[in-house]
Design an enzyme around this catalytic site. Structure first.
Site, PDB file in Angstrom:
ATOM      1  N   LYS A 139      -0.516 -50.104  24.629  1.00  0.00           N
ATOM      2  CA  LYS A 139      -1.005 -48.757  24.920  1.00  0.00           C
ATOM      3  C   LYS A 139       0.051 -47.976  25.733  1.00  0.00           C
ATOM      4  O   LYS A 139       0.329 -46.818  25.468  1.00  0.00           O
ATOM      5  CB  LYS A 139      -2.337 -48.809  25.674  1.00  0.00           C
ATOM      6  CG  LYS A 139      -3.494 -49.339  24.810  1.00  0.00           C
ATOM      7  CD  LYS A 139      -4.851 -49.289  25.506  1.00  0.00           C
ATOM      8  CE  LYS A 139      -5.955 -49.853  24.606  1.00  0.00           C
ATOM      9  NZ  LYS A 139      -7.299 -49.782  25.144  1.00  0.00           N
TER      10      LYS A 139
ATOM     11  N   GLU B  11      -5.378 -43.951  19.765  1.00  0.00           N
ATOM     12  CA  GLU B  11      -5.777 -43.924  18.357  1.00  0.00           C
ATOM     13  C   GLU B  11      -7.171 -43.315  18.205  1.00  0.00           C
ATOM     14  O   GLU B  11      -7.405 -42.464  17.342  1.00  0.00           O
ATOM     15  CB  GLU B  11      -5.814 -45.351  17.777  1.00  0.00           C
ATOM     16  CG  GLU B  11      -4.469 -46.042  17.665  1.00  0.00           C
ATOM     17  CD  GLU B  11      -4.163 -46.905  18.881  1.00  0.00           C
ATOM     18  OE1 GLU B  11      -4.509 -46.482  20.021  1.00  0.00           O
ATOM     19  OE2 GLU B  11      -3.571 -47.976  18.706  1.00  0.00           O
TER      20      GLU B  11
ATOM     21  N   GLY C  82     -14.319 -55.536  25.998  1.00  0.00           N
ATOM     22  CA  GLY C  82     -14.295 -54.845  24.704  1.00  0.00           C
ATOM     23  C   GLY C  82     -14.705 -55.747  23.552  1.00  0.00           C
ATOM     24  O   GLY C  82     -15.583 -55.415  22.751  1.00  0.00           O
ATOM     25  N   ARG C  83     -14.083 -56.924  23.466  1.00  0.00           N
ATOM     26  CA  ARG C  83     -14.365 -57.806  22.322  1.00  0.00           C
ATOM     27  C   ARG C  83     -15.701 -58.527  22.443  1.00  0.00           C
ATOM     28  O   ARG C  83     -16.075 -59.293  21.558  1.00  0.00           O
ATOM     29  CB  ARG C  83     -13.208 -58.800  22.123  1.00  0.00           C
ATOM     30  CG  ARG C  83     -12.866 -59.606  23.358  1.00  0.00           C
ATOM     31  CD  ARG C  83     -11.501 -60.259  23.216  1.00  0.00           C
ATOM     32  NE  ARG C  83     -11.031 -60.849  24.465  1.00  0.00           N
ATOM     33  CZ  ARG C  83     -10.426 -60.177  25.442  1.00  0.00           C
ATOM     34  NH1 ARG C  83     -10.236 -58.871  25.328  1.00  0.00           N
ATOM     35  NH2 ARG C  83     -10.009 -60.786  26.525  1.00  0.00           N
TER      36      ARG C  83
ATOM     37  N   LYS D 182     -14.481 -47.858  25.200  1.00  0.00           N
ATOM     38  CA  LYS D 182     -14.865 -48.263  26.556  1.00  0.00           C
ATOM     39  C   LYS D 182     -14.170 -47.367  27.590  1.00  0.00           C
ATOM     40  O   LYS D 182     -14.795 -46.843  28.496  1.00  0.00           O
ATOM     41  CB  LYS D 182     -14.477 -49.734  26.757  1.00  0.00           C
ATOM     42  CG  LYS D 182     -14.801 -50.274  28.129  1.00  0.00           C
ATOM     43  CD  LYS D 182     -14.528 -51.770  28.180  1.00  0.00           C
ATOM     44  CE  LYS D 182     -14.601 -52.275  29.615  1.00  0.00           C
ATOM     45  NZ  LYS D 182     -14.321 -53.700  29.739  1.00  0.00           N
TER      46      LYS D 182
ATOM     47  N   HIS E  26      -7.940 -70.063  -4.154  1.00  0.00           N
ATOM     48  CA  HIS E  26      -7.015 -69.648  -5.207  1.00  0.00           C
ATOM     49  C   HIS E  26      -5.765 -69.027  -4.604  1.00  0.00           C
ATOM     50  O   HIS E  26      -5.010 -68.348  -5.293  1.00  0.00           O
ATOM     51  CB  HIS E  26      -7.711 -68.659  -6.146  1.00  0.00           C
ATOM     52  CG  HIS E  26      -8.931 -69.259  -6.774  1.00  0.00           C
ATOM     53  ND1 HIS E  26      -8.906 -69.887  -7.988  1.00  0.00           N
ATOM     54  CD2 HIS E  26     -10.196 -69.383  -6.303  1.00  0.00           C
ATOM     55  CE1 HIS E  26     -10.124 -70.357  -8.268  1.00  0.00           C
ATOM     56  NE2 HIS E  26     -10.916 -70.067  -7.244  1.00  0.00           N
TER      57      HIS E  26
ATOM     58  N   GLU F 186      -7.234 -62.833  21.476  1.00  0.00           N
ATOM     59  CA  GLU F 186      -7.061 -61.930  22.613  1.00  0.00           C
ATOM     60  C   GLU F 186      -7.559 -62.624  23.889  1.00  0.00           C
ATOM     61  O   GLU F 186      -7.048 -62.387  24.972  1.00  0.00           O
ATOM     62  CB  GLU F 186      -7.851 -60.639  22.366  1.00  0.00           C
ATOM     63  CG  GLU F 186      -7.250 -59.436  23.052  1.00  0.00           C
ATOM     64  CD  GLU F 186      -7.820 -58.147  22.501  1.00  0.00           C
ATOM     65  OE1 GLU F 186      -7.187 -57.562  21.609  1.00  0.00           O
ATOM     66  OE2 GLU F 186      -8.892 -57.717  22.956  1.00  0.00           O
TER      67      GLU F 186
END
Ligand code: G6Q
Length: 548
Positions: free
Chosen positions: A512, A212, A267-268, A206, A384, A353
């Site tokens: 960031k 990264e 973003g999400r 965005k 399990h 978030e």
């Protein structure tokens, strides 16, 4: 006392919790033959059973009153109308416009955003068609066989989860890969699997400033140029998705290769925008539009259904009930569906978030709990592993079970076994096993006397652990769109009750900032380190030991 906790409904819920805390669901099912019918809801092929909750009719009434007293309908209307409800960033949250399938305009600052939305969708269609039908070829004339999305957080988790969930709608000759981690191992391992001449990179960011993503993008670009021996190859093999067109140009991606979205998309919440390009490439634009249609169907339901028949509202208010009145701190998400493997990870970001906030919309610290820890993974694997803690641990963990009625891979008894496990777990969590039942079981196994008494307490299950079960016909793009939007709105409703802004993420921004500060000190040890002693010590230790 805050606005929220002062409401009559909150106060009434505090008392009501005391009144019903000792009630067991087992008892409530025994007392009411209609409980399943009463506490279940069906919507366009999605069925929600919420009868296995620690609720009575009065609980639900009080929870809905709380939603009213928190002015939920007005807040919902404000979101859909494009008001700047993300007040700390002065932005709207209009992800619903991205999947608006009606002919209604959606206004933002007085202008209809729909023409821009449709124009990007049309570009996504023509580009994804061209890649899929072999019109858009690689630099050396080969058809594209591998798409690598480079992005992180909201620019990764949504498209990754959807591509995995809808794998049966993809085709073998086109593969989708996702690189998010700045740990080079992620990129390197994926590059090992692909041939540069038939690989398309989608750089998704965005802001187009995320360290990264840009680091991975630069390394991918260098790899491609080295493999194909020509800078000019980049134009055929790199496209970008961003709101920052200046930064994509600076990276060297031509304007015609950039797919735009807007700052009113969080973003999400962005998989519905051009961030969904890998989905369109992998599955085809028709399937992507089905996903949008599913999201839109849930939007319409959320906007118009009365609160007490509103799926996102019900799920949200049950979460508030457990988080704020029972004091639960975490909730589980267990899809009994292999393809929904990454759904919990996606939801974790969406929920944690968004609602991981402790300052309310008026800038004051909250005096009640907000977002819960969300975790989970697909069943029956969890049975399990960690289910033990839910069955016999000291904490109550409300859970959502998700399961399809029909499998994409009908093989023998597999699906029947899967369903049986799913239903059995929610039943066991609700019923538990009483001392009396455990004793009878041990007796039947031939155990008596002291040996039985010693073992008995370990064989008792407290039960009364709440869960919701969501059943859907088959995991297809429309259903998945509905499920994602369901949880988006659930998170939104809770944010309204808690009077917090679910659309900012200053914690992410902090990460960031900090990494940028420390990076030069990792690259070259300065004369003086000015962090706390632990951070100074770690940086110094790294420099002392890195060469060994
Ligand atoms: C999402 C968050 C965060 C963001 C990533 C990537 O809501 O803001 O997860 O998506 O930090 O950001 P960019 O898309 O700007 O690279």
């Amino acid at each position: 006392m805050s606005k929220v906790t002062r409401t009559p409904a909150w106060q009434a819920l505090l008392q009501h919790h005391k009144d019903i805390a000792e009630l067991t669901m087992r008892q409530m099912f025994d007392d009411d033959a209609m409980r399943f019918e009463k506490f279940s809801l069906q919507l366009d092929g999605i069925f929600l059973d919420y009868s296995k909750n620690r609720i009575t009719t009065q609980t639900m009434q009080l929870l809905m009153q709380l939603a009213q007293q928190a002015a939920l309908p007005a807040h919902t209307a404000a979101m859909f109308k494009g008001e700047k409800i993300n007040h700390t960033e002065q932005r709207a949250a209009l992800h619903t416009a991205l999947r608006n399938r009606s002919n209604q305009p959606v206004l933002f600052e007085g202008r209809d955003v729909m023409p821009a939305v449709h124009s990007v969708l049309a570009r996504m269609r023509s580009f994804s068609d061209a890649v899929r039908n072999g019109t858009h070829l690689g630099f050396t004339g080969k058809a594209i066989t591998d798409i690598i999305n480079i992005g992180i957080g909201g620019s990764d988790l949504g498209p990754l989860m959807v591509c995995q969930a809808l794998k049966p709608y993809g085709r073998d000759e086109l593969r989708a890969h996702f690189v998010s981690n700045v740990d080079a191992s992620h990129l390197v391992e994926i590059l090992k699997k692909v041939d540069a001449s038939s690989t398309l990179f989608v750089i998704s960011s965005k802001t187009f400033t995320t360290q990264e993503t840009l680091t991975n993008a630069h390394s991918a670009r260098a790899w491609l140029v080295a493999q194909l021996g020509d800078e000019a190859a980049v134009a055929q093999h790199f496209v970008a998705v961003s709101t920052n067109l200046a930064a994509t140009a600076q990276f060297g991606i031509a304007a015609q290769n950039v797919f735009e979205f807007w700052d009113w998309v969080g973003g999400r919440y962005s998989l519905w925008s051009a961030i969904g390009l890998p989905i369109a490439l992998y599955l085809g634009m028709d399937q992507f539009e089905q996903l949008l249609a599913g999201g839109h169907a849930m939007d319409e339901h959320f906007r118009h259904a009365p609160l007490e028949k509103n799926m996102p509202v019900i799920l949200a208010m049950l979460g508030v009930w457990y988080g704020n009145f029972f004091g639960d701190t975490s909730s589980g998400l267990f899809p009994y569906d292999f393809y929904l493997n990454r759904f919990a990870a996606f939801l974790q970001q969406l929920d944690m978030e968004s609602n991981g906030k402790s300052i309310d919309r008026d800038g004051k610290p909250v005096d009640y709990d907000t977002g819960m820890v969300v975790w989970g993974e697909s069943g029956s694997n969890g049975q399990h592993a960690f289910y033990q803690l839910i069955h016999q641990g000291t904490r109550m963990i409300p859970a959502d079970f998700l399961v399809a009625l029909r499998s994409h891979n009908p093989l023998g008894d597999h699906h029947a076994i899967l369903l049986a496990n799913c239903f059995a777990q929610s039943a066991a969590l609700m019923l538990g096993k009483t001392k009396h039942e455990a004793r009878a079981e041990l007796n039947a196994q031939g155990l008596h006397g002291e040996a039985l008494e010693k073992l008995l307490p370990h064989k008792v299950f407290q039960g009364n652990n709440p869960s919701n079960t969501l059943l859907f016909e088959q995991l297809n793009p429309h259903t998945l769109g509905m499920l994602i939007a369901l949880y988006e709105h659930k998170v939104f409703v809770q944010s309204v009750i808690w009077n917090i802004n679910p659309f900012d993420q200053w914690g992410v921004e902090l990460g960031k900032q900090l990494a940028h500060k420390i990076l030069p000190e990792i690259q070259h040890l300065p004369d003086e380190l000015k962090h706390d002693a632990s951070t100074n010590g770690l940086i110094a230790y790294y420099h002392q030991h890195k060469s060994r």
